[in-house]
Design a protein around this motif. Sequence first.
Motif, short mmCIF file in Angstrom:
data_model
loop_
_atom_site.label_atom_id
_atom_site.label_comp_id
_atom_site.label_asym_id
_atom_site.label_seq_id
_atom_site.Cartn_x
_atom_site.Cartn_y
_atom_site.Cartn_z
N LEU A 84 -5.35 3.62 9.35
CA LEU A 84 -5.03 3.99 10.56
C LEU A 84 -6.07 5.04 11.14
O LEU A 84 -6.60 4.88 12.09
CB LEU A 84 -3.58 4.39 10.86
CG LEU A 84 -2.50 3.40 10.48
CD1 LEU A 84 -0.99 4.22 10.50
CD2 LEU A 84 -2.60 2.30 11.57
N MET A 85 -6.28 5.96 10.11
CA MET A 85 -7.41 7.02 10.75
C MET A 85 -8.85 6.34 10.75
O MET A 85 -9.69 6.54 11.83
CB MET A 85 -7.56 8.06 9.67
CG MET A 85 -6.31 8.92 9.81
SD MET A 85 -5.72 9.80 11.14
CE MET A 85 -4.41 8.52 11.75
N LEU A 86 -9.29 5.27 9.96
CA LEU A 86 -10.51 4.75 10.00
C LEU A 86 -10.46 3.82 11.32
O LEU A 86 -11.57 3.81 12.00
CB LEU A 86 -10.55 3.62 8.67
CG LEU A 86 -11.54 4.31 7.31
CD1 LEU A 86 -11.26 3.16 6.24
CD2 LEU A 86 -12.74 4.53 7.85
N SER A 87 -9.37 3.14 11.45
CA SER A 87 -9.30 2.36 12.71
C SER A 87 -9.50 3.03 13.92
O SER A 87 -10.26 2.69 14.95
CB SER A 87 -8.06 1.34 12.91
OG SER A 87 -7.70 0.72 11.89
N GLU A 88 -8.91 4.25 14.04
CA GLU A 88 -9.18 5.24 15.20
C GLU A 88 -10.55 5.42 15.23
O GLU A 88 -11.10 5.84 16.47
CB GLU A 88 -8.23 6.41 15.04
CG GLU A 88 -6.56 6.21 15.27
CD GLU A 88 -5.89 7.31 15.46
OE1 GLU A 88 -6.55 8.30 15.63
OE2 GLU A 88 -4.88 7.49 15.21
N VAL A 89 -11.20 5.71 14.06
CA VAL A 89 -12.37 6.38 14.22
C VAL A 89 -13.55 5.34 14.67
O VAL A 89 -14.35 5.52 15.59
CB VAL A 89 -13.04 6.77 12.92
CG1 VAL A 89 -14.62 7.05 12.87
CG2 VAL A 89 -12.41 8.20 12.48
N GLU B 42 0.80 -1.33 -0.07
CA GLU B 42 0.03 0.00 -0.02
C GLU B 42 0.88 1.26 -0.09
O GLU B 42 1.90 1.50 0.70
CB GLU B 42 -0.71 0.01 1.26
CG GLU B 42 -1.94 -1.18 1.23
CD GLU B 42 -2.59 -1.34 0.08
OE1 GLU B 42 -2.93 -2.18 -0.67
OE2 GLU B 42 -3.37 -0.18 -0.43
N PRO B 43 0.27 2.30 -0.78
CA PRO B 43 1.05 3.64 -0.85
C PRO B 43 0.71 4.19 0.72
O PRO B 43 -0.08 3.84 1.26
CB PRO B 43 0.35 4.40 -1.84
CG PRO B 43 -0.19 3.40 -2.67
CD PRO B 43 -0.59 2.24 -1.63
N ASP B 44 1.54 5.22 0.95
CA ASP B 44 1.37 5.73 2.38
C ASP B 44 0.04 6.16 2.72
O ASP B 44 -0.37 5.99 3.81
CB ASP B 44 2.43 6.96 2.65
CG ASP B 44 4.00 6.48 2.63
OD1 ASP B 44 3.91 5.09 3.01
OD2 ASP B 44 4.83 7.20 2.49
N TYR B 45 -0.74 6.87 1.70
CA TYR B 45 -1.99 7.32 2.20
C TYR B 45 -3.06 6.32 2.25
O TYR B 45 -3.87 6.61 3.17
CB TYR B 45 -2.54 8.42 0.99
CG TYR B 45 -2.93 7.57 -0.48
CD1 TYR B 45 -4.34 7.09 -0.28
CD2 TYR B 45 -2.20 7.09 -1.33
CE1 TYR B 45 -5.14 6.26 -1.54
CE2 TYR B 45 -2.84 6.32 -2.51
CZ TYR B 45 -4.19 6.16 -2.20
OH TYR B 45 -4.65 5.32 -3.53
N ARG B 46 -2.97 5.16 1.82
CA ARG B 46 -3.68 4.18 2.11
C ARG B 46 -3.43 3.66 3.80
O ARG B 46 -4.37 3.23 4.22
CB ARG B 46 -3.39 3.05 1.29
CG ARG B 46 -4.34 3.22 -0.13
CD ARG B 46 -4.33 1.93 -1.05
NE ARG B 46 -5.28 1.99 -2.03
CZ ARG B 46 -6.42 1.42 -1.94
NH1 ARG B 46 -6.74 0.81 -1.26
NH2 ARG B 46 -7.25 1.71 -3.23
#
Length: 704
Positions: free
Chosen positions: A13-18, A4-8
């Motif tokens: 990680l952001m999705l997991s936090e949410v 995965e590219p960094d943005y993915r």
Amino acid sequence: MFQEPDYRENLSLMLSEVLHDIGVNERIVMRRRRKLMMMETMSYITNRSIDLDATEYFLGSQSEGTTTKGLDSDYDVVVCMHNFNIIQDWSELEPGKLNYLMIQDENTTPGYCFLQLLRPDEPLPATGILDECHHITDRRGRILYKNTIINEMLEGAEQQHGPAIAEQGQPGLYDKDKVLALPCKSWPQSASGWLDRQGIGRWPTQEMRRYAARTGCFVVSTGSKVSEYPELEWRISTSLAERFCMLNLNITQLRCYVLLKMILKSFLNPQDEMNISSFMCKTVLLHCIENTESVIWKDNNLFTCLTYCLLELHSCVQNDCCSHFIIKENNLMAGQFTAETKHELSKNICDFIQNDRQRLLSIDIDDLGHRLQVKLNRVPHGIYYFFSSLEIQKLLLTTFVIDFANGISYRHMHILKHFLNKNIRTIKQYVGKLMTFRDNGNRLEHAAFKLLAPFVFTTYGSILASSCIGENNQVSPQALVWLSAGLNSDISSSRLKLASVFYSTGDMERAELILRHTEQQYFSYPVLPICDCRYNHLPKEAVTAEFIRVCSEQSEDCIKYITSFCVRFIQEEINCVPHELQYEMFRSTQDDMIHRDEYEDCWMDWAVVDSLPLLYFLQYKIYHHLQRHQDQQQALCKLIRIIETDENLQHRETALNILGQCMEQENRPQQALKCYMLSLQQRARNNVANIHICKLLSGLLVSQ
């Protein structure tokens, strides 16, 4: 795909936090699962105690922990009827039960079967139709069981979803899908290949397959949409094995499933149409887990895992085929979509995949999109307001405690129904069967027993006391032992029953002592009233910040000191009930009975009252006997105030009725009449206020 590219990775990680913040985290998942398993266990020990030959299994998203407040998932309850026995081999035949042979042949759809009736006395097929409503003889002479039995259960239900009876949730409660199921102790032969199957990531594990083989399966009353014999087919259900698989997923896999359901609800099923079901999404997820290395399913790869599942779902729609995870030949999408629907679904899935990030940012459920925008610094902090992760966890944990307390109240009522019109010996046998779970149960059964049993002990003690009072106005030591054993059921209800017993025998000093102690305890904790007699939603103000704090820090045991259950007296306890409250047992005229639900309103033949009104009423009566007139007037003032100010009273009409009788004793007939009229405003029918008004007016006429 998985490089995965960094943005993915960052988006993952952001999705997991949410998802963590909105309650899809290990702590909430485990507590949600425990609540449902405890409720399932409580149902089990209740049914076994009262000789009800059925087991309820709580399945689906609530028991798996794969839901959120915004998804608002219902309860899926499978009711397994043990008087039936579905066999696949003659050796499994059980005398004394309704035995049916599971048949899968060229006429049955994969994943479905016919049920052939067998003789009760020997291992042979039955001959001659027992009843044409439920059975039919096919061309081969086999007597087959119709799946239309569920139609008999639909009276009063809102709607039918396949084999399920949908019970519409009242305000503040969840909907329930109840499925009637028949048990088959052996694993279905059509799923035997799954027991030897192992995917790339060594999943499902050997433990899962062993559990599945040991658990067997159900058959549920629904036929395939593409069947030539829709009234005769029964669906083979491996739901217990599927639940065990879900309970063994890691948190990333659970989060992926939650996201799939949010996408399904937001984009793929417009106007709530049931085109793609959440079960199909779950099946796709399980196939994806089976066909990938376990190392893939990590928080920093969540976005890619989600895309993989969506691609797999798209492939299923394109091919009109979603194979059941365990019974591979069963196509969940067979006959599900029209060509137009298929095209629309395919287009919607492709559109989401191509614009996945933007679509995720627009999901409204649980403010997921807004939260993600904040995490990704797309918008400044503070532009959106939503609860913090800690606040959500506290609210969810509080909801779990309240749900569980309502579950106890419901089970207690269920037991009381079976105590009605029974002699003491039979009731003693019921209590004895419940006691076996104290000594021989597993850990869950012990925990459920400790919370349910005190309510049953109190009722049994009160029944014994009522019998003794009827004979010699005394209470036996045995009755007092049972009443004492139930004192810690909650903060008030069992103590009030004991006080009522002492009041009924004239032991005013002991009754007053219990009431004084109960009142002190009640106001020492943040107490919430609990009543499952009706489906009234408690106002938000009822749940205080202190109550939320206790629920978030304690286990479900905290219900013993932060809840106050309504007090229920059945007819068998009548001699322990104050005379003024006994009227409530005779509230319904013949006319009123037409406006009652036979099952849900059975409590209307009992005396049922909220704890605080009963406490102050008993104080009023006891202080009168003790000639403590100032204390008596204070108790009356408290009773008036609690009726006027407490929005949480669930039996307000009963409280008004006993207040009206207090006013009559105070020689204040106008205030008494006002109480009864207010009571009728609360409940126009099935209300004994009608009798009180007639008595009051009759007395006034006679006195004039």
